[in-house]
Design an enzyme around this catalytic site. Structure first.
Site, mmCIF file in Angstrom:
data_model
loop_
_atom_site.group_PDB
_atom_site.id
_atom_site.type_symbol
_atom_site.label_atom_id
_atom_site.label_comp_id
_atom_site.label_asym_id
_atom_site.label_seq_id
_atom_site.Cartn_x
_atom_site.Cartn_y
_atom_site.Cartn_z
ATOM 1 N N TYR A 324 4.260 -6.119 0.284
ATOM 2 C CA TYR A 324 2.749 -6.655 0.890
ATOM 3 C C TYR A 324 1.925 -5.253 0.455
ATOM 4 O O TYR A 324 2.264 -4.322 0.960
ATOM 5 C CB TYR A 324 3.207 -6.657 2.251
ATOM 6 C CG TYR A 324 1.943 -7.168 3.062
ATOM 7 C CD1 TYR A 324 0.681 -7.796 2.355
ATOM 8 C CD2 TYR A 324 1.768 -7.142 4.332
ATOM 9 C CE1 TYR A 324 -0.319 -8.405 3.189
ATOM 10 C CE2 TYR A 324 0.836 -7.772 4.995
ATOM 11 C CZ TYR A 324 -0.336 -8.075 4.423
ATOM 12 O OH TYR A 324 -1.490 -8.521 5.218
ATOM 13 N N CYS A 325 0.486 -5.822 0.038
ATOM 14 C CA CYS A 325 -0.309 -4.695 -0.284
ATOM 15 C C CYS A 325 0.131 -3.653 -1.093
ATOM 16 O O CYS A 325 0.747 -3.763 -2.119
ATOM 17 C CB CYS A 325 -0.827 -4.332 1.081
ATOM 18 S SG CYS A 325 -2.472 -3.317 1.226
ATOM 19 N N LEU A 326 -0.103 -2.519 -0.426
ATOM 20 C CA LEU A 326 0.574 -1.231 -1.328
ATOM 21 C C LEU A 326 2.119 -1.407 -1.744
ATOM 22 O O LEU A 326 2.518 -0.976 -2.345
ATOM 23 C CB LEU A 326 0.310 0.075 -0.435
ATOM 24 C CG LEU A 326 -1.133 0.751 -0.780
ATOM 25 C CD1 LEU A 326 -2.285 0.147 -0.320
ATOM 26 C CD2 LEU A 326 -0.924 2.099 -0.120
#
Length: 593
Positions: A324-326
């Protein structure tokens, strides 16, 4: 015998290290860090360069000056016509300009009464004219134009008539209804927030939500811990589970329980109930002692160490990995390195609002250029990390009308706090990022775009997304200002493998946290088979089928289609394999402040 004389080379003195270089660098960093504290990490030289670029080209464009003058005259005429119509109809008239779709500051009908209608129409016309003045000026660098438009938007949002009691009819009505008590209550709220800011305390969540009590309560155990992560294995709720476990890699910019909020809003609980063995990484909240922890440490001691643990605990040959995300960007790097090295443990890879190509990072790219990164490096160099408040300020300014000024009006002028929910409580639970890691992330990925250009080094060699052959499930969100969906979509250009791309409504967090049964949820989805030519993003949007409901159900079905036979449910831990239970979920790292 003749005496040999060796002439002294002029460059010898310059070749030796200059002891003043270290002193000069130290002074520069101290000065830059001190200034960055006052500017929220925004480099004033970037703003100055953007303005200078625009001013030089604008002065050299007399035709554009004439055009803007004509626009100004037309807008003045529209405003005069509006005022005439309003005065002739008891103070109300149809607006001559509407706010932008995301601007809800003037939604209340009271804004259409005299003289408030005149003020808000003047503000909106001025806002439109100023934006036209800096947009599409011939010769101005696109990055400078974006910075200038952003800066001017902040200035205009500051002086919006919605921000002052004397020009806001909604505030005035509330003052009458409360006998002025709302201003007293607002002052109390402002004082509380100011004291928390001075004491560096997190925002007040009202005590309604607490990690371990009604947040992050999916039953599980901590089965591994090192200096960087805790690995949580969740207890099964079904008698049999799929052979392939799921490893979730959240971003270290956030606490992991964004995916395990309240029980009815938990993606982790949903996956467990679907018959999967679920593991999640909980990152340590770094302090000054972790200043030199870098991206490679997060890959090696985070993702890879967790994969080793999952393999040993379950005995599974294949693993579904989700980032998720980074965390998704880091998982992409890890997956590419594994493919390069012949490690075939990844059955599938799921990326949630995660970028792999940073050529179009969206408005957050306004804060990422050489000057800005140097500024942030100076700020982090002094304290050893980047604080969540310093990160949050930049994200809030991207939507300042909603996240700063409208909230300030609601709390400090109306005297009312917005009701707290689980997502807001999580958002107030900030984290930090180590100096070395964040500097490398900004320079290698944002500035150099090294992963997309096959220049990123991991595990001693460069990695390439083209090596990843595991099926990909990629999710973007329609109104994401952190990882714009068109940027997330670019993974189609980096791999020839199977890609199922999903576009869900709402933003970076609310679009991912999308439990089945919620209202006003929909998503678009389209598969690209392996080795098939891909469409561009807009063509994809035109042909992708839209479905009502949560994308979670689609993902669960996709995972099941890429899973093997079921096996007896696995309880957390495996002492024989060297992974005894270390404690109950959610562990202790998530509680670190």
């Amino acid at each position: 015998m003749a005496t040999q004389i060796t002439a002294r080379r002029p460059c010898d003195e310059e070749a030796a290290p200059d002891p003043m270089e270290g002193v000069a660098d130290l002074l520069d960093r101290v000065a830059g860090s001190s200034l960055a504290q006052w500017t929220m990490g925004i480099a004033p030289e970037s703003l100055a360069a953007a303005y200078a670029d625009w001013a030089v080209h604008f002065v050299r464009s007399p035709g554009r000056s004439l055009l803007l003058g004509a626009k100004g005259v037309r807008k003045a005429q529209r405003l005069s016509d509006y005022a005439t119509r309003a005065l002739g109809s008891g103070g109300r008239a149809e607006r001559c300009i509407a706010p932008l779709p995301h601007d809800h500051r003037f939604d209340d009908p009271a804004w259409d009464t005299w003289p408030f209608g005149l003020w808000q129409q003047t503000f909106l016309l001025t806002q439109q004219w100023i934006d036209a003045a800096v947009r599409d000026c011939p010769g101005v660098a696109p990055h400078h134009e974006a910075i200038l438009r952003f800066g001017l938007r902040q200035m205009l949002d500051l002086i919006s008539p919605a921000n002052f009691p004397a020009t806001n009819p909604v505030v005035q009505q509330h003052m009458v209804e409360t006998g002025g008590k709302c201003l007293f209550d607002g002052a109390k709220l402002w004082a509380e927030d100011w004291q928390r800011q001075v004491r560096r305390e997190p925002p007040d969540t009202g005590g309604d939500f607490e990690v371990g009590r009604n947040l992050a309560v999916t039953p599980g155990k901590v089965v591994f811990r090192n200096e960087l992560i805790e690995l949580i294995q969740y207890s099964p709720t079904t008698e049999r589970v799929r052979a392939e476990p799921i490893l979730i890699v959240p971003a270290w910019i956030m606490k992991y329980y964004i995916l395990d909020l309240s029980p009815e809003n938990s993606l982790i609980r949903y996956l467990v109930d679907q018959g999967f063995t679920v593991f999640a990484i909980s990152w340590r909240n770094p302090g000054p002692e972790m200043r030199d922890t870098g991206m490679e440490d997060y890959r090696r001691d985070g993702v890879m160490r967790a994969l080793d643990a999952v393999s040993a605990i379950t005995g599974a040959e294949s693993i579904h990995a989700c980032g998720y995300c980074l965390g998704g960007t880091l998982l992409s790097i890890a997956a590419a390195a594994m493919a390069r090295d012949g490690d075939t443990r990844l059955s599938t890879v799921t990326l949630l609002a995660a970028q792999t190509d940073f050529t179009e990072p969206g408005e957050i790219g306004l804060f990422i250029d050489d000057a800005q990164v140097r500024y942030l490096e100076n700020l982090m160099w002094q304290q050893g990390y980047l604080d969540s408040r310093q990160m949050g300020g930049a994200f809030e300014m991207l939507r300042s009308a909603d996240l700063i000024w409208s909230r300030a009006v609601q709390e400090y002028l109306m005297g009312e706090r917005a009701p707290m929910n689980d997502l807001m409580a999580w958002n107030a639970d900030g984290t930090r990022m180590p100096y070395a890691m964040h500097s490398q992330y900004l320079r290698r990925l944002f500035l150099d775009n090294a992963l997309a250009r096959e220049r990123y080094v991991a595990g001693g060699g460069t990695v390439a997304m083209t090596d990843v052959t595991a099926p990909l499930y990629v999710v973007g969100t329609e109104t994401d200002h952190v990882a714009p969906w068109r940027s997330v979509w670019k993974i189609h250009s980096l791999t020839d493998g199977e890609v199922r791309f999903v576009l869900t409504n709402r933003g970076h967090n609310a679009g991912i946290v999308s439990a089945p049964g919620g209202k006003h949820r929909h998503y678009r989805v389209l598969d690209r088979p392996q080795d098939e030519n891909h469409h561009d993003a807009d063509a994809w949007l035109a042909i992708a089928a839209q479905h009502e409901g949560s994308w979670w159900t689609d993902w669960a079905e996709w995972l099941l289609a890429h899973s093997g036979q079921s096996v007896p449910a696995r309880e957390p831990g495996n002492a024989k394999a060297g992974y005894p239970v270390l404690g109950d979920a959610p562990g202790r790292y998530v509680l670190e402040r």
